[in-house]
Scaffold this motif. Structure first.
Motif, PDB file in Angstrom:
ATOM      1  N   PRO A 141      -7.912  11.236  -7.669  1.00 48.05           N
ATOM      2  CA  PRO A 141      -7.596  12.488  -8.256  1.00 48.05           C
ATOM      3  C   PRO A 141      -8.443  13.017  -9.272  1.00 48.05           C
ATOM      4  N   GLU A 142      -9.097  11.957  -9.943  1.00 43.34           N
ATOM      5  CA  GLU A 142      -9.783  12.378 -11.310  1.00 43.34           C
ATOM      6  C   GLU A 142     -11.456  11.757 -11.131  1.00 43.34           C
ATOM      7  N   LEU A 143     -11.638  10.712 -10.543  1.00 46.81           N
ATOM      8  CA  LEU A 143     -12.599   9.937 -10.600  1.00 46.81           C
ATOM      9  C   LEU A 143     -13.690  10.456  -9.451  1.00 46.81           C
ATOM     10  N   PRO A 144     -15.097  10.445  -9.336  1.00 44.42           N
ATOM     11  CA  PRO A 144     -15.797  10.906  -8.191  1.00 44.42           C
ATOM     12  C   PRO A 144     -16.036   9.483  -7.218  1.00 44.42           C
ATOM     13  N   ILE A 145     -14.726   9.142  -6.726  1.00 40.85           N
ATOM     14  CA  ILE A 145     -15.003   7.911  -5.834  1.00 40.85           C
ATOM     15  C   ILE A 145     -13.717   7.958  -4.723  1.00 40.85           C
ATOM     16  N   ARG A 146     -14.054   7.448  -3.605  1.00 40.95           N
ATOM     17  CA  ARG A 146     -12.725   7.279  -2.802  1.00 40.95           C
ATOM     18  C   ARG A 146     -12.264   5.978  -2.730  1.00 40.95           C
ATOM     19  N   ILE A 147     -10.672   6.098  -2.549  1.00 49.57           N
ATOM     20  CA  ILE A 147     -10.080   4.880  -2.788  1.00 49.57           C
ATOM     21  C   ILE A 147      -9.136   4.790  -1.707  1.00 49.57           C
ATOM     22  N   LEU A 148      -8.420   3.663  -1.673  1.00 49.48           N
ATOM     23  CA  LEU A 148      -7.217   3.401  -0.811  1.00 49.48           C
ATOM     24  C   LEU A 148      -6.078   4.295  -1.006  1.00 49.48           C
ATOM     25  N   GLU A 149      -5.418   4.974   0.007  1.00 48.58           N
ATOM     26  CA  GLU A 149      -4.314   5.505   0.184  1.00 48.58           C
ATOM     27  C   GLU A 149      -3.244   4.837  -0.459  1.00 48.58           C
ATOM     28  N   PRO A 150      -2.523   5.181  -1.544  1.00 51.55           N
ATOM     29  CA  PRO A 150      -1.718   4.253  -2.175  1.00 51.55           C
ATOM     30  C   PRO A 150      -0.722   3.392  -1.060  1.00 51.55           C
ATOM     31  N   VAL A 151      -0.092   3.892  -0.149  1.00 51.15           N
ATOM     32  CA  VAL A 151       0.573   2.826   0.700  1.00 51.15           C
ATOM     33  C   VAL A 151      -0.223   1.800   1.256  1.00 51.15           C
ATOM     34  N   ASP A 152      -1.536   2.097   1.887  1.00 55.02           N
ATOM     35  CA  ASP A 152      -2.307   1.207   2.167  1.00 55.02           C
ATOM     36  C   ASP A 152      -2.723   0.003   1.166  1.00 55.02           C
ATOM     37  N   GLU A 153      -2.925   0.547   0.044  1.00 54.46           N
ATOM     38  CA  GLU A 153      -3.252  -0.215  -1.334  1.00 54.46           C
ATOM     39  C   GLU A 153      -1.960  -1.087  -1.499  1.00 54.46           C
ATOM     40  N   ALA A 191       5.147   0.005  -6.626  1.00 58.44           N
ATOM     41  CA  ALA A 191       6.586   0.218  -6.543  1.00 58.44           C
ATOM     42  C   ALA A 191       7.124   1.476  -6.837  1.00 58.44           C
ATOM     43  N   GLY A 192       6.851   1.912  -8.073  1.00 62.25           N
ATOM     44  CA  GLY A 192       6.981   3.056  -8.545  1.00 62.25           C
ATOM     45  C   GLY A 192       6.445   4.564  -8.125  1.00 62.25           C
ATOM     46  N   ARG A 193       5.331   4.097  -7.245  1.00 60.76           N
ATOM     47  CA  ARG A 193       4.798   5.388  -6.746  1.00 60.76           C
ATOM     48  C   ARG A 193       4.787   5.671  -5.432  1.00 60.76           C
ATOM     49  N   ILE A 194       5.318   4.706  -4.643  1.00 57.08           N
ATOM     50  CA  ILE A 194       5.470   4.998  -2.900  1.00 57.08           C
ATOM     51  C   ILE A 194       6.854   4.676  -2.437  1.00 57.08           C
ATOM     52  N   PRO A 195       7.538   5.550  -1.603  1.00 54.42           N
ATOM     53  CA  PRO A 195       8.790   5.002  -1.039  1.00 54.42           C
ATOM     54  C   PRO A 195       8.662   3.678  -0.185  1.00 54.42           C
ATOM     55  N   ARG A 196       9.829   3.075  -0.054  1.00 58.84           N
ATOM     56  CA  ARG A 196       9.941   1.811   0.727  1.00 58.84           C
ATOM     57  C   ARG A 196       9.651   1.904   2.264  1.00 58.84           C
ATOM     58  N   ALA A 197      10.210   3.163   2.702  1.00 59.63           N
ATOM     59  CA  ALA A 197      10.336   3.377   4.117  1.00 59.63           C
ATOM     60  C   ALA A 197       8.881   3.502   4.572  1.00 59.63           C
ATOM     61  N   ALA A 198       8.028   4.173   3.629  1.00 57.23           N
ATOM     62  CA  ALA A 198       6.583   4.483   3.854  1.00 57.23           C
ATOM     63  C   ALA A 198       5.887   3.165   4.034  1.00 57.23           C
ATOM     64  N   LEU A 199       6.378   2.068   3.158  1.00 61.41           N
ATOM     65  CA  LEU A 199       5.539   0.960   3.245  1.00 61.41           C
ATOM     66  C   LEU A 199       6.130  -0.022   4.383  1.00 61.41           C
ATOM     67  N   ARG A 200       7.110   0.201   4.938  1.00 61.70           N
ATOM     68  CA  ARG A 200       7.523  -0.492   5.849  1.00 61.70           C
ATOM     69  C   ARG A 200       6.921  -0.155   7.128  1.00 61.70           C
ATOM     70  N   ARG A 201       6.840   1.360   7.269  1.00 58.42           N
ATOM     71  CA  ARG A 201       6.251   1.709   8.512  1.00 58.42           C
ATOM     72  C   ARG A 201       4.903   1.576   8.792  1.00 58.42           C
ATOM     73  N   ARG A 202       4.107   1.489   7.668  1.00 63.87           N
ATOM     74  CA  ARG A 202       2.861   0.949   7.645  1.00 63.87           C
ATOM     75  C   ARG A 202       2.548  -0.450   8.030  1.00 63.87           C
ATOM     76  N   ALA A 203       3.533  -1.217   7.280  1.00 64.39           N
ATOM     77  CA  ALA A 203       3.402  -2.760   7.731  1.00 64.39           C
ATOM     78  C   ALA A 203       3.794  -2.832   9.096  1.00 64.39           C
ATOM     79  N   ALA A 204       4.552  -2.168   9.542  1.00 61.31           N
ATOM     80  CA  ALA A 204       5.093  -2.327  11.076  1.00 61.31           C
ATOM     81  C   ALA A 204       3.668  -1.891  11.945  1.00 61.31           C
ATOM     82  N   GLU A 205       2.994  -0.991  11.578  1.00 60.88           N
ATOM     83  CA  GLU A 205       1.986  -0.632  12.453  1.00 60.88           C
ATOM     84  C   GLU A 205       0.742  -1.863  12.396  1.00 60.88           C
ATOM     85  N   LEU A 206       0.619  -2.258  11.172  1.00 62.71           N
ATOM     86  CA  LEU A 206      -0.370  -3.152  11.193  1.00 62.71           C
ATOM     87  C   LEU A 206      -0.199  -4.768  11.338  1.00 62.71           C
TER      88      LEU A 206
END
Length: 509
Positions: A141-153, A191-206
């Protein structure tokens, strides 16, 4: 990996430059975007700014189909591939170094083609998620670089913690508190930035549904990652098919690498043997000689070069003088005797540089003592010359304070016996043979530090003014067998001198 910037002592350090994104990195990232290179920074987003400012390494994962175009861009922008020594190398990770001239810093960019994780000395696990992570990567959002999506991070943080936080790894064990604290801070931030449900869904996918709840709990619940032994075993079992080596071979290789690491540490700190231990110069190493009259700043420049280059590649210093530098075992006993013998001579003969000098030629007693000194010095210089060039052939950067020469006898690291009396011919020939080796083994680049006589006299008040003038006049005549020679005005501000030296040295690497 380079040390924290708070511990740097580079005289050219500028507080304003410390907080600025380096121009070289900006140029590379702009080129990646302009040529549609698929890439993203895959470590913690909390430390991406340190990589952009040169305070840390910049780890970029590049799509396999784009790896050659990405490397072409790096080479075009002046970055150079510095291969790791064999026991620390990984075929999926390339180390590129570049010199950001405005800041004087070395940029260290890790180009990852595959996502690998594991112990610091052996990245034994491949995480086959490169494409899926690249598709979801976002612009910072502020720096000129691509980073991981927070849930993937967050998911990658948990997996990396399970694979990397092992006390059996000597590097991790040595930095255990710092590493566990780093993972804990990243974990709390995510943990303060992403919901638990989103992390669980991503973990189930991968990772599959059986691990999804455990991974989600690892981010939001206690205990800390290093104490979640059951999850760590499950993660290692899940990625077992993607290991490079089985458990037995991985253990043996880790032990071997730990032994090499300890030997390299001892060599870097104490031994200075001409053997690579970390990262070699591309196309072989180089011998960089810094010469000049006493008081021209040789020791400062050599120390600066060693610190600047030594953070990222294998560098050994060699002192060819007989003064305050580190002597060899051959010369060391004689240096201990100098304070005992010096009071025997109230004045020094013609040709000496320091102390009270008379117009008389050297006496036979003085010549006999100096012949012993000159013989030991010749043996030392021959040994150090051979060591310097063996190290360069093995990929080391060798930075020398002074350099032997046989173009001018009597001073400037030249033969000493021609000005003595009563020295047998065979001993003179022995000394001359040692110095002739310098003609056959010239340095790759010679940095001549040029200062006017008054500056040298101010810095070296014990040095005879006539000798100062004579030696300054002789410096331009030294050619060093056709080596690349660069003369730098050493009376300008130190920051400017260091900047000019860095530019010339980086050019030959």
């Amino acid at each position: 990996m380079r040390q924290d910037a708070l511990h740097r002592t580079d005289p050219t350090g500028d507080p304003a430059a410390d907080s600025a994104i380096l121009q070289l990195i900006l140029t590379v990232l702009n080129d990646f975007d302009r040529h549609d290179i698929t890439y993203f920074y895959w470590k913690s987003s909390n430390r991406v700014y340190r990589g952009l400012t040169g305070d840390g390494d910049l780890d970029l994962l590049v799509a396999k189909r784009d790896q050659h175009r990405a490397q072409a861009i790096l080479l075009e922008r002046g970055l150079k591939l510095f291969p790791a020594v064999a026991y620390r190398d990984h075929p999926s990770v390339l180390s590129y170094l570049g010199h950001d001239e405005p800041s004087g810093r070395i940029v260290h960019l890790h180009l990852h083609v595959r996502l690998v994780a594991g112990a610091s000395l052996l990245k034994n696990y491949h995480l086959p998620w490169e494409e899926v992570l690249a598709k979801r990567a976002i612009a910072h959002p502020e720096l000129p670089i691509r980073i991981l999506e927070p849930v993937d991070e967050a998911l990658l943080l948990i997996v990396r913690g399970c694979l990397e936080l092992r006390r059996s790894d000597p590097v991790v064990l040595r930095n255990w508190q710092a590493m566990t604290r780093k993972f804990a801070l990243d974990r709390a931030d995510l943990a303060g930035r992403i919901p638990r449900a989103a992390l669980r869904r991503r973990a189930a996918e991968l990772l599959g549904g059986d691990l999804a709840d455990m991974v989600a709990d690892a981010l939001y619940c206690q205990p800390s990652l290093e104490h979640q032994r059951h999850l760590r075993r499950r993660i290692r079992t899940h990625f077992a098919p993607h290991r490079t080596y089985n458990e037995l071979e991985a253990g043996l290789r880790s032990l071997t690498r730990a032994t090499h690491l300890a030997a390299g540490y001892l060599n870097k700190r104490f031994l200075w043997a001409p053997r690579p231990w970390s990262r070699r110069a591309p196309g072989g190493g180089h011998v960089v000689a810094v010469i000049g009259v006493d008081g021209s700043g040789k020791s400062t420049i050599v120390a600066t070069l060693r610190q600047w280059l030594g953070e990222e590649m294998d560098v050994i210093p060699i002192y060819f003088g007989t003064g305050a530098g580190r002597p060899s075992l051959v010369l060391w006993p004689l240096k201990l005797m100098v304070p005992l013998i010096t009071p025997l001579f109230k004045t020094k003969p013609r040709g000496s540089s320091h102390g009270k000098i008379s117009d008389r030629p050297p006496s036979r007693m003085y010549s006999a003592l100096m012949a012993i000194w000159a013989t030991a010095t010749a043996i030392e210089k021959r040994s150090k010359l051979s060591a310097a060039h063996r190290g360069a052939r093995r990929g080391l950067v060798v930075v020398t304070d002074r350099y032997p020469q046989n173009e001018i006898a009597g001073f400037n690291e030249g033969p000493l016996m021609p000005r003595l009396v009563g020295i047998p011919l065979w001993l003179r020939q022995f000394e001359a043979k040692a110095y002739s080796l310098a003609e056959r083994l010239p340095p790759d680049i010679v940095i001549k530090l040029v200062v006017p006589p008054e500056v040298c006299a101010r810095r070296e008040p014990d040095m005879d003014p006539a000798v100062i003038t004579q030696r300054i006049a002789a410096i331009p005549r030294l050619a060093f067998s056709g080596a690349r020679v660069v003369s730098i005005d050493a009376q300008q501000p130190l920051a400017d001198v260091i900047r000019a030296v860095k530019k010339e040295v980086w050019r030959i690497l």
